[in-house]
Design an enzyme around this catalytic site. Sequence first.
Site, PDB file in Angstrom:
ATOM      1  N   ALA A  14      21.679   8.803 -12.342  1.00  0.00           N
ATOM      2  CA  ALA A  14      21.466   8.574 -13.909  1.00  0.00           C
ATOM      3  C   ALA A  14      21.202   7.167 -14.000  1.00  0.00           C
ATOM      4  O   ALA A  14      20.639   6.677 -15.074  1.00  0.00           O
ATOM      5  CB  ALA A  14      22.822   8.800 -14.579  1.00  0.00           C
ATOM      6  N   THR A  15      21.093   6.277 -12.890  1.00  0.00           N
ATOM      7  CA  THR A  15      20.423   4.938 -13.010  1.00  0.00           C
ATOM      8  C   THR A  15      19.329   5.021 -12.128  1.00  0.00           C
ATOM      9  O   THR A  15      18.342   3.938 -12.492  1.00  0.00           O
ATOM     10  CB  THR A  15      21.376   3.762 -12.580  1.00  0.00           C
ATOM     11  OG1 THR A  15      22.081   4.117 -11.299  1.00  0.00           O
ATOM     12  CG2 THR A  15      22.615   3.756 -13.517  1.00  0.00           C
ATOM     13  N   SER A  16      18.865   5.550 -10.970  1.00  0.00           N
ATOM     14  CA  SER A  16      17.827   5.600 -10.069  1.00  0.00           C
ATOM     15  C   SER A  16      17.724   6.690  -9.430  1.00  0.00           C
ATOM     16  O   SER A  16      18.845   7.822  -9.292  1.00  0.00           O
ATOM     17  CB  SER A  16      18.112   4.364  -9.075  1.00  0.00           C
ATOM     18  OG  SER A  16      19.059   4.826  -8.365  1.00  0.00           O
ATOM     19  N   GLY A  17      16.433   6.955  -9.030  1.00  0.00           N
ATOM     20  CA  GLY A  17      16.161   8.212  -8.296  1.00  0.00           C
ATOM     21  C   GLY A  17      15.341   7.835  -7.050  1.00  0.00           C
ATOM     22  O   GLY A  17      14.782   6.895  -6.871  1.00  0.00           O
ATOM     23  N   ARG A  18      15.742   8.671  -6.126  1.00  0.00           N
ATOM     24  CA  ARG A  18      15.060   8.489  -4.601  1.00  0.00           C
ATOM     25  C   ARG A  18      14.582   9.845  -4.051  1.00  0.00           C
ATOM     26  O   ARG A  18      14.794  10.905  -4.517  1.00  0.00           O
ATOM     27  CB  ARG A  18      15.849   8.098  -3.441  1.00  0.00           C
ATOM     28  CG  ARG A  18      16.589   6.501  -3.781  1.00  0.00           C
ATOM     29  CD  ARG A  18      17.858   6.659  -4.737  1.00  0.00           C
ATOM     30  NE  ARG A  18      18.870   7.392  -4.148  1.00  0.00           N
ATOM     31  CZ  ARG A  18      19.782   7.262  -3.275  1.00  0.00           C
ATOM     32  NH1 ARG A  18      19.718   6.230  -2.532  1.00  0.00           N
ATOM     33  NH2 ARG A  18      20.503   8.201  -2.947  1.00  0.00           N
ATOM     34  N   ASP A 235      24.781  16.876  -7.610  1.00  0.00           N
ATOM     35  CA  ASP A 235      24.579  15.936  -6.437  1.00  0.00           C
ATOM     36  C   ASP A 235      26.072  15.982  -5.726  1.00  0.00           C
ATOM     37  O   ASP A 235      26.020  15.721  -4.299  1.00  0.00           O
ATOM     38  CB  ASP A 235      24.345  14.524  -6.744  1.00  0.00           C
ATOM     39  CG  ASP A 235      24.945  13.995  -7.950  1.00  0.00           C
ATOM     40  OD1 ASP A 235      25.856  14.635  -8.560  1.00  0.00           O
ATOM     41  OD2 ASP A 235      24.349  13.063  -8.751  1.00  0.00           O
ATOM     42  N   ASN A 294      36.734  14.032 -12.495  1.00  0.00           N
ATOM     43  CA  ASN A 294      35.895  13.146 -12.749  1.00  0.00           C
ATOM     44  C   ASN A 294      36.471  11.762 -13.276  1.00  0.00           C
ATOM     45  O   ASN A 294      37.147  11.740 -14.162  1.00  0.00           O
ATOM     46  CB  ASN A 294      34.882  13.428 -13.872  1.00  0.00           C
ATOM     47  CG  ASN A 294      34.104  14.479 -13.375  1.00  0.00           C
ATOM     48  OD1 ASN A 294      32.822  14.455 -12.771  1.00  0.00           O
ATOM     49  ND2 ASN A 294      34.491  15.755 -13.710  1.00  0.00           N
ATOM     50  N   GLY A 405      27.554   5.719  -2.610  1.00  0.00           N
ATOM     51  CA  GLY A 405      27.219   4.234  -2.459  1.00  0.00           C
ATOM     52  C   GLY A 405      28.580   3.548  -2.602  1.00  0.00           C
ATOM     53  O   GLY A 405      28.592   2.441  -1.687  1.00  0.00           O
TER      54      GLY A 405
END
Length: 491
Positions: A14-18, A235, A294, A405
């Site tokens: 939701a904050t970055s993609g790779r 994910d 969650n 992470g």
Amino acid sequence: MTEPIRVAAVDLGATSGRVMACRVGARTLHLEELHRFPNGAVPVHGGLFWDVLGIHREVLAGVREVARTGHLDGIGIDSWAIDYGLLGAGGRLLGNPRSHRDRRTDGVPEQVRRTVSDAELYGITGLQQLQFNTIYQLVSEGSFDGVERLLLLPDLLTYWLTGEVGAERTNASTTGLYDVRARDWSLDLTKRLGLPGAVLPALREPGSVVGPVLAEVAEYVGVAGVPVIAVGSHDTASAVVAVPAEEESFAYISSGTWSLVGLELESPVLTEAARVANFTNEGGVDGTIRFLKNVMGLWVLSESVRTWADKRLRDVTLPGLLAGATEAPALRTVIDIDDPRLLTPGDMPARVQQLAQEAGEPIPRTPVAITRCIVDSLVLAYRRNIRTAAELAGRDVDVVHLVGGGSQNALLCQLTADALGVPVLAGPAEAAALGNGLVQARALGADLPDLGAMRALIRRTHDVRRFEPRPGLDWDAAESRVAARRDGVDR
């Protein structure tokens, strides 16, 4: 010697993609990040939207880079759950998808409750009640005029790559419209809530081949005929594949923007106690159930760092904050990290201070003190939810695997071991991308018949750090301080 399978593992957060090149062989499992891009919800006229066409552009750019640097055998996409796009005639996207952090679902769970009770809903879906679940987003839509199909975000991106419509099962199980026992959409629920069940696409198994890329995609990336694989497109489903467990009695924490905390089971836990505790039963790879909670996760910390950066505070970096927090007083200030006021973007440090003040806790005044408060509070949530999951499922927990992470955060890992009194095995950090690549490789012929074989390959190729529990801190007393604020609150 057979050349390793090489795939593009698209891992969207939701904050970055790779976009990662993942090589999988008999004794090889290697990731190489070839493309990274920022992501985030875009505020427009009081709403929060995803720039999904921009995400698609970045996915194409990343896949093209994987193809440029070596052979490309497959493509798979995993992302966060719940959010979706609506398609009209001719497969046309009817508008930018809303972010789950949009406030449009405020009050919607209460509206749904008037038609379907919480107990009945849980008995069908086994899903944790969160106000942004897909079911509540759809009720908030109001009108479905012209809508022909609903596609969850990874399925929407897969559709743009292949032209094939479908819904990957692990992600479908997060919507609140999926019957966890029947393993199919609950069309009775959609009918009762006035939702158009006909827009829900056919379900796909993780590991199924969706189809080859379209000609326009092949022209852009430079390779024709490459198959797109439906991986565990939630994910967390992909991340749990990459948990390097060899024990049966393990718990996992997939620690990222959200923390997904729980157990891997063979069947759902649909008891009233599980519903009251607000645990979720989501589908996993190979028919497993992810029985989990969650937890707000590292979002609170990352949003705090963003706030401090916006205020141009000097020398405020995440490594520096964590180094300072390691030396800060332990458990001095603890808050309920799952308070819904921490859900949306904004001045997170001020909200943390407000929650501390309301709870009668010492107010953290500095970035380091706020960081320590967030980490301590997050660990308390890990402790509470792993213990509750084990009790509800009738399982022992001898070790905790912390992936994602957060596994790189030594303070978080050590405190989790201390709080639970069992070892924590930290890593791999890129668990979702690894699980994505492993499921693709199996679909493409790799000798990985089950989760055990996949996890054995992870253990052979990736080191994990072991954190042994240390005595000394009174976690029970800290938990009682948080519980005093949580009493009577249904999460």
